[in-house]
Design a protein around this motif. Structure first.
Motif, PDB file in Angstrom:
ATOM      1  N   LYS A 111       0.831  -1.317   0.187  1.00 51.83           N
ATOM      2  CA  LYS A 111       0.025   0.065   0.028  1.00 51.83           C
ATOM      3  C   LYS A 111       0.790   1.353   0.112  1.00 51.83           C
ATOM      4  O   LYS A 111       0.633   2.222  -0.801  1.00 51.83           O
ATOM      5  CB  LYS A 111      -0.787   0.017   1.158  1.00 51.83           C
ATOM      6  N   ARG A 129       2.322   1.845  -3.411  1.00 58.22           N
ATOM      7  CA  ARG A 129       1.330   2.550  -4.300  1.00 58.22           C
ATOM      8  C   ARG A 129       1.360   4.116  -4.011  1.00 58.22           C
ATOM      9  O   ARG A 129       0.867   4.560  -4.942  1.00 58.22           O
ATOM     10  CB  ARG A 129       0.214   1.837  -4.195  1.00 58.22           C
ATOM     11  N   GLU A 130       1.431   4.384  -2.689  1.00 61.73           N
ATOM     12  CA  GLU A 130       1.152   6.076  -2.310  1.00 61.73           C
ATOM     13  C   GLU A 130       2.199   6.459  -2.896  1.00 61.73           C
ATOM     14  O   GLU A 130       1.929   7.756  -3.295  1.00 61.73           O
ATOM     15  CB  GLU A 130       0.952   5.759  -0.770  1.00 61.73           C
ATOM     16  N   PRO A 171       2.479   6.117  -7.594  1.00 60.71           N
ATOM     17  CA  PRO A 171       1.240   5.755  -8.068  1.00 60.71           C
ATOM     18  C   PRO A 171       1.374   5.589  -9.611  1.00 60.71           C
ATOM     19  O   PRO A 171       0.422   4.815  -9.958  1.00 60.71           O
ATOM     20  CB  PRO A 171       0.235   7.080  -7.902  1.00 60.71           C
ATOM     21  N   LYS A 221       4.198   0.730 -12.989  1.00 62.29           N
ATOM     22  CA  LYS A 221       3.694  -0.186 -13.796  1.00 62.29           C
ATOM     23  C   LYS A 221       4.411  -1.648 -13.793  1.00 62.29           C
ATOM     24  O   LYS A 221       5.319  -1.721 -13.275  1.00 62.29           O
ATOM     25  CB  LYS A 221       3.582   0.221 -15.392  1.00 62.29           C
ATOM     26  N   VAL A 235      -3.144  -4.661  -6.777  1.00 64.64           N
ATOM     27  CA  VAL A 235      -2.836  -3.284  -7.250  1.00 64.64           C
ATOM     28  C   VAL A 235      -2.135  -3.372  -8.750  1.00 64.64           C
ATOM     29  O   VAL A 235      -1.507  -2.398  -9.169  1.00 64.64           O
ATOM     30  CB  VAL A 235      -1.590  -2.664  -6.365  1.00 64.64           C
ATOM     31  N   LEU A 244       0.654  -5.192 -10.075  1.00 69.99           N
ATOM     32  CA  LEU A 244       1.893  -5.262 -10.020  1.00 69.99           C
ATOM     33  C   LEU A 244       2.254  -6.891 -10.404  1.00 69.99           C
ATOM     34  O   LEU A 244       1.544  -7.513 -10.269  1.00 69.99           O
ATOM     35  CB  LEU A 244       2.573  -4.689  -9.157  1.00 69.99           C
TER      36      LEU A 244
END
Length: 249
Positions: free
Chosen positions: A190, A193-194, A197, A200, A220, A222
């Motif tokens: 998490k 991702r933050e 963002p 890829k 997410v 990935l």
């Protein structure tokens, strides 16, 4: 080719860590930088859960964080744990950590070998009349609850600390040049991702420890390149060594 690996954990305290052997054997750079950090909760926040610690005869510890925050909170609340209290820990290393707060020889301590709560069940079932308290973080799932329920054990889970993102600085983000990153909790994914963002699938190789962390990577969007534990490689370092060996071939 993987030459620089981010390990989302604190730097090992021992120079004998298998991570250092890997760095030397494969000529890779390992950078230890947690994506998450742990914060204590206040007495007031804990009391809202309506859990009376003195009602429980056995405590289950899944991490050193749980031990730190349990004993810190009991100290603040002026609670002294009876000599008869039993402690159940998922590994011997975690069990030995109790010595930081209490004489080990005076405690009844049980521990598992795999780091999984399942490994503690035989010992817990032998003491089925105990009332178990399980201190956890605020991001824990209900897996432990369901497992202990399935064995008809008397237990309560409670939040004793919270896990929050340890955000990267703007400079760290600008200089993020890792070929691979290793994660040990869904909270770490998490946080990734933050901070990134726009990352890829395929931008970097990703390794995870534990099924929940592996699932978080896929959720997410990935790509998961390395997953531990497995029957053959029960540790992250074992799995990483095998991964790097295959890369060289």
């Amino acid at each position: 080719m993987v030459k620089k690996i981010l390990v989302s954990q604190p730097k090992p305290s021992s120079e004998k860590s298998p991570y250092y052997d890997i760095a030397r054997d494969f000529d890779v750079e390992l950078v230890f930088r947690p994506f998450i950090k742990v914060e204590e909760i206040t007495q007031q926040e804990f009391r809202k859960q309506k859990v009376n610690i003195t009602d429980y005869t056995a405590i289950v510890f899944t991490s050193r964080h749980a031990i730190d925050h349990f004993f810190q909170l009991t100290k603040e609340m002026r609670i002294t744990m009876p000599e008869t209290t039993k402690y159940f820990c998922v590994t011997e290393t975690i069990a030995l950590y109790i010595q930081k707060y209490a004489p080990y020889r005076k405690r009844k301590i049980f521990f598992g070998a795999t780091g999984k709560i399942d490994d503690l069940l035989p010992a817990m079932i032998k003491h089925k009349d105990e009332k178990y308290l399980v201190p956890l973080s605020d991001v824990a799932n209900d897996a432990i609850t369901r497992l202990l329920d399935s064995k008809n054990l008397k237990h309560t889970e409670c939040v004793m600390y919270r896990t929050v993102s340890n955000n990267f600085t703007a400079e760290e983000i600008a200089n993020f040049d890792y070929d691979m990153a290793l994660f040990f909790s869904p909270a770490g994914i998490k946080a990734l991702r933050e901070d990134f963002p726009d990352m890829k699938a395929g931008d970097i190789k990703i390794g995870t420890f534990g099924p929940a962390t592996a699932k978080a990577v896929k959720e997410v969007g990935l790509t998961l390149d390395l997953e531990a534990p497995t029957d053959r490689y029960p540790s992250m370092t074992g799995a990483l060594r095998h991964f790097l060996q295959e890369e060289e071939e």
